[in-house]
Design a protein around this motif. Structure first.
Motif, PDB file in Angstrom:
ATOM      1  N   ARG A 416      28.654  41.987  42.163  1.00  0.00           N
ATOM      2  CA  ARG A 416      29.467  40.768  42.152  1.00  0.00           C
ATOM      3  C   ARG A 416      30.785  41.018  42.871  1.00  0.00           C
ATOM      4  N   PRO A 417      31.363  39.968  43.467  1.00  0.00           N
ATOM      5  CA  PRO A 417      32.689  40.120  44.067  1.00  0.00           C
ATOM      6  C   PRO A 417      33.756  40.216  42.982  1.00  0.00           C
ATOM      7  N   SER A 418      34.728  41.094  43.182  1.00  0.00           N
ATOM      8  CA  SER A 418      35.873  41.126  42.280  1.00  0.00           C
ATOM      9  C   SER A 418      36.644  39.826  42.398  1.00  0.00           C
ATOM     10  N   GLY A 419      37.141  39.346  41.273  1.00  0.00           N
ATOM     11  CA  GLY A 419      37.960  38.145  41.288  1.00  0.00           C
ATOM     12  C   GLY A 419      39.434  38.428  41.427  1.00  0.00           C
ATOM     13  N   THR A 420      39.810  39.715  41.522  1.00  0.00           N
ATOM     14  CA  THR A 420      41.234  40.056  41.565  1.00  0.00           C
ATOM     15  C   THR A 420      41.604  40.976  42.723  1.00  0.00           C
ATOM     16  N   GLU A 421      40.623  41.613  43.388  1.00  0.00           N
ATOM     17  CA  GLU A 421      40.902  42.581  44.441  1.00  0.00           C
ATOM     18  C   GLU A 421      39.853  42.467  45.546  1.00  0.00           C
ATOM     19  N   PRO A 422      40.131  42.986  46.748  1.00  0.00           N
ATOM     20  CA  PRO A 422      39.141  42.963  47.841  1.00  0.00           C
ATOM     21  C   PRO A 422      38.071  44.032  47.631  1.00  0.00           C
ATOM     22  N   LEU A 423      37.262  43.817  46.636  1.00  0.00           N
ATOM     23  CA  LEU A 423      36.245  44.784  46.217  1.00  0.00           C
ATOM     24  C   LEU A 423      34.952  44.075  45.861  1.00  0.00           C
ATOM     25  N   LEU A 424      33.863  44.836  45.909  1.00  0.00           N
ATOM     26  CA  LEU A 424      32.633  44.475  45.215  1.00  0.00           C
ATOM     27  C   LEU A 424      32.509  45.399  44.018  1.00  0.00           C
TER      28      LEU A 424
END
Length: 453
Positions: A416-424
């Motif tokens: 899932r995509p992180s909702g707070t950082e440019p991460l998966l």
């Protein structure tokens, strides 16, 4: 324009989070409630939080609202004060567990819950359109201060557990505050519960010099060493805004958050003779295995405390929480609450007369692995889609509540995509540690190849 992620707004101070951004956001927030209503403003200990709170408070007052500053407090304590002070809204300046260069904002409804997505969308519309919320000089609101929030919150927590029974055990506890806002509440709470408290990183410092703000196993290495070294009964660590708590057994073993969730969910379901447990799709199957034999039912949501708490309210859940140590006790308040988690764990230990490791020994055990994969914001969704196309065909089951969760023989994998950082964020779960690692390694290779890293 999307501003809110899974847990409020979080941006890097300076490049994105500027005085202009903050003023425009506060103006948008001010326009969503009737003029003259009380608004609670509180903040964490980050280097920019006090300055940002001044902008927020001033903008709200210039829009005609009566501002009540409750000061530096844990996020759940600020949520508690919104209800106690009968405020129309609360604004919390915090970036929770994010690195120190971040800060952000959470908005709290009058019932103490984080505002629903519909309210976030209204703020986003007003932010984009930028209509002025300023009022004439005769209607400018006041900025007041309420200084008793920490004491009131601690007393509220104490009232929900058997403090006398806990005090009789005279526990020794090592508390890693992590230089966060728990410094103003958790030491006092533990001493009022009769504990001998040894503190680590016990002063508030927004640069987080003692350890990174997120209380992962690697980040609390000092706590894991200290607990057996001083002969403590328990170790506790908080994140930056103290809405989470994680634990260390007397041996020094780090307790993953999902084990505490399963333990306390089972206890809540047993006490209620059944009931709903709400948790995001990231929770391991061990939670369901712990509560189902007692008549419990698990309801899964998207990641993020607003999703969990709103579902708990709608389903009349007996408990909720996330696998990261953020638990919600509806009999106290519908908010992730680190201090309440600490008190409930100690209450359970005192009631059973057993240390935490013994209480956890009887639980179903799974291995839940978590990985962070850097990914540009504009590549995250397409990477998740590509992952689903590769691993979905032939799977036992595919769940798309949040990202994609794919069930294979012996376990599952979630991206899932992180909702707070440019991460998966990648999660794998299995009863077999080797199988969990195999699923994680296979997924990591595929995701990194898709991104091109």
């Amino acid at each position: 324009m999307r501003l809110f992620g899974t847990n409020g707004i979080r941006e890097v101070v300076g490049p994105t989070l500027t005085p202009e951004f903050t003023t425009r956001l506060a103006n948008a927030i001010a326009g969503t409630i009737p003029v003259g209503k009380p608004v609670v403003v509180g903040w964490d200990g980050r280097t920019s939080s006090r300055a940002l709170s001044s902008i927020v408070s001033s903008t709200l007052a210039l829009a005609g609202h009566h501002v009540i500053e409750v000061g530096l407090l844990p996020t759940p304590a600020i949520q508690y004060m919104v209800v106690r002070l009968a405020a129309q809204l609360g604004v919390v300046i915090t970036a929770s567990h994010n690195p120190p260069e971040f800060n952000g904002f959470k908005c709290i409804h009058s019932d103490g819950l984080e505002i629903p997505r519909s309210a976030e969308e209204e703020i986003e519309r007003r932010f984009a359109d930028a209509p002025s919320s300023a009022v004439p000089y005769r209607s400018v609101g006041e900025i007041g201060v309420h200084g008793g929030g920490a004491r009131e919150y601690v007393h509220g927590v104490l009232a929900r557990v058997d403090a006398t029974r806990i005090s009789a055990r005279a526990y020794t506890v090592v508390l890693d505050v992590g230089n966060g806002t728990a410094a103003v509440t958790s030491p006092d709470l533990l001493r009022r519960l009769g504990c001998r408290v040894v503190t680590l990183n016990g002063h508030v410092d927004g640069t987080f010099p003692g350890r990174p703000s997120e209380p992962t196993e690697a980040n609390v290495a000092d706590l894991r060493r200290a607990v057996p070294s001083v002969g403590a009964d328990l170790g506790i660590a908080h994140d930056g805004d103290a809405d989470r708590a994680v634990f260390v057994e007397r041996s020094g073993r780090y307790v993953p958050g999902e084990e505490i969730l399963a333990l306390l969910a089972r206890d809540a379901v047993r006490r209620h003779g059944g009931g709903i447990v709400v948790t995001p799709v990231t929770a391991p199957d061990s939670v369901e295995e712990a509560v189902r034999p007692l008549g419990g039912e698990v309801v899964y949501t998207r990641v993020g405390s607003p999703n969990v708490t709103r579902a708990m309210l709608a389903r009349h859940a007996v408990i909720g929480g996330e696998e990261n140590g953020g638990l919600v006790f509806p009999e106290f308040q519908l908010a992730r609450d680190g201090a309440m988690t600490v008190a409930v764990v100690l209450d359970r230990m005192a009631r059973e007369g057993q240390p935490l490791d013994v209480l956890l020994a009887g639980l179903p055990h799974h291995t839940l692995l978590k990985e962070k994969i850097p990914c540009p914001l504009d590549r995250r969704e397409e990477t998740v889609r590509a992952f689903a196309e590769r691993f979905g065909p032939g799977a036992e089951r595919v769940v798309t509540i949040d990202g994609v969760k794919i069930y294979h023989p012996g376990g599952w994998v979630l991206l899932r995509p992180s909702g707070t950082e440019p991460l998966l964020r990648l999660f794998t779960d299995s009863k077999d540690p080797k199988r969990a690692r195999e699923l994680a390694d296979e997924a990591l290779v595929a995701v990194r190849a898709s991104i091109g890293t």
